[in-house]
Design an enzyme around this catalytic site. Sequence first.
Site, PDB file in Angstrom:
ATOM      1  CD  GLU A   1     -10.179  -7.742  10.092  1.00 56.75           C
ATOM      2  OE1 GLU A   1     -10.328  -8.489  10.267  1.00 56.75           O
ATOM      3  OE2 GLU A   1     -10.735  -6.438   9.898  1.00 56.75           O
TER       4      GLU A   1
ATOM      5  CB  CYS B   1      -5.845 -16.148   9.348  1.00 56.15           C
ATOM      6  SG  CYS B   1      -5.621 -14.693   7.973  1.00 56.15           S
TER       7      CYS B   1
ATOM      8  CB  CYS C   1      -2.381  -2.950   3.411  1.00 58.68           C
ATOM      9  SG  CYS C   1      -0.587  -4.204   2.828  1.00 58.68           S
TER      10      CYS C   1
ATOM     11  CB  CYS D   1      -4.782  -6.097  -4.113  1.00 60.67           C
ATOM     12  SG  CYS D   1      -2.738  -6.393  -3.861  1.00 60.67           S
TER      13      CYS D   1
ATOM     14  CB  CYS E   1      -7.241  -6.272  -0.781  1.00 63.57           C
ATOM     15  SG  CYS E   1      -6.756  -6.688   0.962  1.00 63.57           S
TER      16      CYS E   1
ATOM     17  CB  CYS F   1      -9.666  -9.856   3.500  1.00 61.35           C
ATOM     18  SG  CYS F   1      -9.409 -11.383   2.664  1.00 61.35           S
TER      19      CYS F   1
HETATM   20  N1  SAH Z   1      -0.682  -8.736   1.994  1.00 62.58           N
HETATM   21  C1  SAH Z   1      -0.362 -10.125   1.690  1.00 62.58           C
HETATM   22  C2  SAH Z   1      -1.336 -11.172   2.607  1.00 62.58           C
HETATM   23  C3  SAH Z   1      -2.663 -10.536   3.032  1.00 62.58           C
HETATM   24  S1  SAH Z   1      -4.030 -10.706   1.544  1.00 62.58           S
HETATM   25  C4  SAH Z   1      -1.035 -10.886   0.472  1.00 62.58           C
HETATM   26  O1  SAH Z   1      -0.912 -10.139  -0.491  1.00 62.58           O
HETATM   27  O2  SAH Z   1      -0.612 -11.824  -0.101  1.00 62.58           O
HETATM   28  C5  SAH Z   1      -4.169 -12.117   2.039  1.00 62.58           C
HETATM   29  C6  SAH Z   1      -4.548 -13.314   0.460  1.00 62.58           C
HETATM   30  O3  SAH Z   1      -5.997 -12.342   0.964  1.00 62.58           O
HETATM   31  C7  SAH Z   1      -3.968 -13.086  -0.529  1.00 62.58           C
HETATM   32  O4  SAH Z   1      -3.504 -13.598  -1.647  1.00 62.58           O
HETATM   33  C8  SAH Z   1      -5.165 -11.236  -1.312  1.00 62.58           C
HETATM   34  O5  SAH Z   1      -5.274 -10.829  -2.484  1.00 62.58           O
HETATM   35  C9  SAH Z   1      -6.617 -11.818  -0.419  1.00 62.58           C
HETATM   36  N2  SAH Z   1      -7.636 -11.111  -0.888  1.00 62.58           N
HETATM   37  C10 SAH Z   1      -7.991 -10.114  -0.289  1.00 62.58           C
HETATM   38  N3  SAH Z   1      -8.845  -9.192  -0.825  1.00 62.58           N
HETATM   39  C11 SAH Z   1      -9.434 -10.595  -0.903  1.00 62.58           C
HETATM   40  C12 SAH Z   1     -10.679 -10.832  -1.045  1.00 62.58           C
HETATM   41  N4  SAH Z   1     -12.331  -9.700  -0.833  1.00 62.58           N
HETATM   42  N5  SAH Z   1     -11.732 -12.381  -1.037  1.00 62.58           N
HETATM   43  C13 SAH Z   1     -10.923 -12.832  -1.077  1.00 62.58           C
HETATM   44  N6  SAH Z   1      -9.202 -12.969  -0.968  1.00 62.58           N
HETATM   45  C14 SAH Z   1      -8.447 -11.561  -0.921  1.00 62.58           C
END
Ligand code: SAH
Length: 349
Positions: free
Chosen positions: A93, A106, A113, A117, A120, A336
């Site tokens: 995406e 973006c 990944c 987390c 996420c 995301c």
């Molecule tokens: N792996 C990297 C970049 C990808 S995620 C990182 O961890 O920074 C980009 C951002 O979106 C990160 O800050 C992540 O924690 C956040 N993110 C992930 N899922 C989300 C969600 N459901 N709502 C809001 N932000 C989210």
Amino acid sequence: MAKQSFYNFDLTHLEECLKQQELKPYVAKQLFNWVYKKHITDFKAMSNIGKVAQETLSNVFIFDNLQIVKVLTDENKETVKFLFKLKDNNFIETVIMKFDYGYSVCVSTQVGCNMGCKFCASGTHKKIRNLETSEIVLQFIEANNWLLKNTNEHLSNIVVMGIGEPLDNFDNVVSALKIITCQHGLEIGSRHITISTCGLCNKIIDFAKALPQINIAISLHASNDAIRNKLMPINKTYPLSQLIETCKQYLEISNRRLTFEYILLDGINDSDENALELVELLKGLLCYVNLIPYNETYLSNFKRSKRVRQFFNVLNKNKLQATIRLERGTKIAAACGQLRIQHNDKEKN
Ligand code: SAH
């Protein structure tokens, strides 16, 4: 030997590759100019390159593209989301967002990944592979072409915040960003680029050395180790003390203000105590905190906090600079990794 995507080569790698083909290294700059400035991808049309060299080049390189499977736009074309199919049938995406300063894209860096987390959507589906340099560069090119065609505008900013952990695909991400920032390449200013990481400490320093002008955002999401351990497995490898130490080293190298991203999750990390703890944690660092309203996904039980403004006020009162992230693309599942997962799930059913 199989032909390689031209977009896999940053200028240095291209020079090396040309030498192996017994071509002059200066041809690399000429090629960059044709491809990235003039958008010419037919070697025969590159008039300052000799016939024999053109022949050699066309046996070595191909100009591939990404297949657009879906484009979703909101009413005002302020968010545009692309689902791309890669040559091995994986999906990624890319999202364009309009801001008052211009259009930002973006980009994703991996298929899936491995960081896991808990909040996420991408983290629930393991990494299948790293994206190649070309696949990162082409996300920019395809998005920019679409924008040009549909709005007559072009991209001015990039955030490396799509699917994947960019520093877990270090070499390809660095090469792609070199092509994107190169004065003979796509020539986007480093200061207009931000890369977001969950906090791979050793790689943060390597990145700062490779591309010191590019902004770094760190996904913090917690004010202490106990909370961060529950949300982000990476914290067990690189706990907060080490992360903060790394940030200090980073600032010595780049002196660029760091961003800390902090998703506010209801009842998890959004109390006034958490805000005060955050103030303590980040004291003395050149940084600001970007508070992110949580995008709820059907893959987890976390709820968005109702205390975003209150949390912001506590930081403010205690002189920790903060912003609240503008929300974009919630309706078109732009958050995301959600679109890719919806698409994959549909294909399986
Ligand atoms: N792996 C990297 C970049 C990808 S995620 C990182 O961890 O920074 C980009 C951002 O979106 C990160 O800050 C992540 O924690 C956040 N993110 C992930 N899922 C989300 C969600 N459901 N709502 C809001 N932000 C989210």
